[in-house]
Design a protein around this motif. Structure first.
Motif, short mmCIF file in Angstrom:
data_model
loop_
_atom_site.label_atom_id
_atom_site.label_comp_id
_atom_site.label_asym_id
_atom_site.label_seq_id
_atom_site.Cartn_x
_atom_site.Cartn_y
_atom_site.Cartn_z
N ARG A 118 5.52 -34.58 -15.24
CA ARG A 118 5.19 -33.15 -15.23
C ARG A 118 6.09 -32.35 -16.17
O ARG A 118 5.72 -31.27 -16.64
CB ARG A 118 5.32 -32.59 -13.82
N ALA A 123 0.56 -35.77 -24.38
CA ALA A 123 -0.37 -35.29 -23.36
C ALA A 123 -0.95 -36.49 -22.60
O ALA A 123 -1.08 -36.45 -21.36
CB ALA A 123 -1.48 -34.47 -24.00
N TRP A 124 -1.28 -37.54 -23.34
CA TRP A 124 -1.78 -38.77 -22.70
C TRP A 124 -0.72 -39.39 -21.80
O TRP A 124 -1.01 -39.79 -20.67
CB TRP A 124 -2.20 -39.78 -23.78
N SER A 132 1.85 -38.00 -20.32
CA SER A 132 2.08 -37.16 -19.14
C SER A 132 0.96 -37.31 -18.11
O SER A 132 1.21 -37.55 -16.92
CB SER A 132 2.20 -35.70 -19.57
N SER A 133 -0.29 -37.21 -18.56
CA SER A 133 -1.42 -37.28 -17.62
C SER A 133 -1.57 -38.70 -17.05
O SER A 133 -1.88 -38.86 -15.87
CB SER A 133 -2.71 -36.84 -18.31
N SER A 134 -1.33 -39.72 -17.88
CA SER A 134 -1.48 -41.10 -17.40
C SER A 134 -0.45 -41.43 -16.33
O SER A 134 -0.76 -42.06 -15.31
CB SER A 134 -1.34 -42.08 -18.57
N GLN A 188 1.09 -39.26 -14.37
CA GLN A 188 0.80 -38.50 -13.15
C GLN A 188 -0.37 -39.12 -12.37
O GLN A 188 -0.30 -39.28 -11.15
CB GLN A 188 0.48 -37.05 -13.52
N ASN A 189 -1.43 -39.47 -13.07
CA ASN A 189 -2.62 -40.00 -12.40
C ASN A 189 -2.34 -41.35 -11.73
O ASN A 189 -2.81 -41.61 -10.62
CB ASN A 189 -3.77 -40.15 -13.40
N LYS A 227 -8.22 -43.70 -22.29
CA LYS A 227 -7.90 -42.28 -22.49
C LYS A 227 -6.94 -42.07 -23.65
O LYS A 227 -6.88 -40.97 -24.22
CB LYS A 227 -7.31 -41.68 -21.21
#
Length: 445
Positions: free
Chosen positions: A166, A179-180, A182-184, A186-187, A218
């Protein structure tokens, strides 16, 4: 008895005028022989298997005889026997291919170093030289990405990794790779923070691809030219072109029906229509399915993709690569295919890496998997950039470029675990695969 069959088949092949011999025309060639050697217990499948084996051997020999020995790949590690000349990689692959009683990728001049059959063909030193020829399998990561991953490895649990993700500063437009990341993170970390117990074995193939391994696809959101198409199985256009290469206008014989290419769970596409790789996923660890999809179907599809690229840009024959991922249960391997020398298409693989199964091992397991995704992206982007930015001179349709060594296309004639015209083998269950293998072994015994 088998030698008798082979001799008779060769007599028929010598007088056959059609490019593709058939068992029906062999029957007309010598009906009496066919009847005499077909007892009441003889199955048509046994005759067909014998015929396909003989036809495949002849076909492979004929194609291999067209290769230029002066362009074969010779290894420095090869030590010839006294009074013998040093044998090339091609000669040894060809010998092994002709000795095979079953369908094997070697019959396409594919050398998959993970296949233990090659330990009896090449020495340890030779296999090491083949592995290390040209570029390394594992490509370096950018210093900025390495720094973020180093920070990640200091965390101990999935929750710590989630909070770290985050806080990764990034602009999604200018820093899409972060961005990838960070989101990967977290998910995937959230899977281990749910109240209900997480169990990887409960997921179906499609669920695993969406919830567990989605970061592999992704990451191409951060690519300008590459997309991952995986909402449903996609037929390979390169494999379809190879499968239909002998198709011609109706003349003496009617035109053959158009066959579909084999399907894979994900295809990696550049510029809208350039196939650069594929992915196969299985719900659980299944060695039979892994052999079928990861060691037979995928290498053939990846080779067709690679040959389609190098046939168009022949100057890049030793620089282009195609990518593959094999996921079985909670393990994944990356496959890299290229043409390091001569007429050989080589496959190198990473050792299988395991998906996290607890909050405690989340960080140490997810980190290498993210590395793998970045390396896969680098492979296909490098290939696409070279392919799309290389000028190809104008030439006639029948012109041959003698300067570059292009591996030959070898059609499948020997019985294989999947029909050449079948659009997919991944839809078959493990039990049906086992039944099919058993019947094939029975038919050649």
């Amino acid at each position: 008895m088998i030698q008798s069959f082979t001799t008779k088949f060769l007599e028929y092949f010598d007088q056959e005028t059609d490019e593709v011999p058939s068992l029906a025309r062999f029957y007309l060639f010598d009906t009496e022989y066919f009847i005499n050697y077909t007892p009441t217990s003889e199955y048509k499948s046994i005759w067909l298997n014998r015929f396909k084996k003989a036809a495949s051997e002849r076909n492979i020999k004929n194609i291999f005889q067209t290769l230029n020995p002066n362009k074969f790949w010779y290894l420095e590690a090869t030590i010839p026997e006294p009074d013998e000349k040093r044998k090339s990689v091609e000669e040894r692959i060809i010998k092994f291919a002709l000795d095979c009683n079953y369908y094997h990728p070697s019959q396409h001049l594919i050398l998959d170093l993970s296949d233990s059959n090659w330990t009896s063909v090449f020495t340890k030193e030779e296999r090491k030289e083949i592995e290390n020829a040209n570029c390394k399998l594992l490509r370096p990561l950018s210093s900025a990405l390495n720094q973020q991953l180093s920070e990640l490895y200091r965390k101990k649990t999935a929750k710590e990794a989630y909070n770290f993700a985050r806080q990764i500063e990034h602009d999604p437009e200018h820093d899409p790779i972060f961005a990838w990341l960070s989101s990967s993170l977290q998910n995937t970390a959230l899977l281990f923070l749910k109240q209900n117990k997480f169990n990887i074995q409960n997921y179906l193939e499609s669920d695993k691809m969406y919830h567990l391994w989605n970061f592999l696809n992704k990451i191409f959101d951060a690519s300008k030219d590459i997309v991952a198409l995986g909402s449903e199985e996609k037929s390979s256009s390169a494999n379809a072109a190879a499968t239909n290469q002998k198709r011609k206008l109706s003349a003496v014989e009617p035109v053959d029906n158009l066959k579909m290419g084999r399907r894979t769970d994900t295809s990696y596409i550049g510029g809208g229509d350039v196939e650069l790789g594929c992915l196969e996923i299985g719900k659980a660890s299944d060695q039979t399915k892994e052999f079928m999809d990861g060691s037979i179907k995928m290498p053939i599809v990846m080779r067709d993709m690679l040959l389609k690229l190098v046939e168009e840009s022949q100057a890049l024959v030793n620089e282009l690569h195609t990518l593959g991922y094999v996921i079985m249960g909670n393990k994944i391997s990356l496959l890299d295919m290229d043409i390091p020398g001569g007429y050989v298409t080589r496959i190198r693989r990473t050792k299988p890496k395991t998906y996290p199964n607890s909050s405690e091992n989340f960080v140490v397991r997810i980190g290498p998997l993210l590395d793998l995704a970045v390396i896969g992206k680098a492979i296909v982007e490098d290939t696409y950039n070279k392919f799309s930015n290389t000028m190809v001179p104008l030439s006639g349709a029948e012109d041959q470029e003698e300067e570059h060594i292009i591996p030959p296309r070898i059609p499948v004639l020997l019985s294989s675990p999947f029909s050449p015209s079948s659009p997919s083998s991944s839809s078959h269950t493990s039990s049906s695969n086992k039944r099919r293998n058993t019947s094939e072994q029975t038919s050649t015994s």
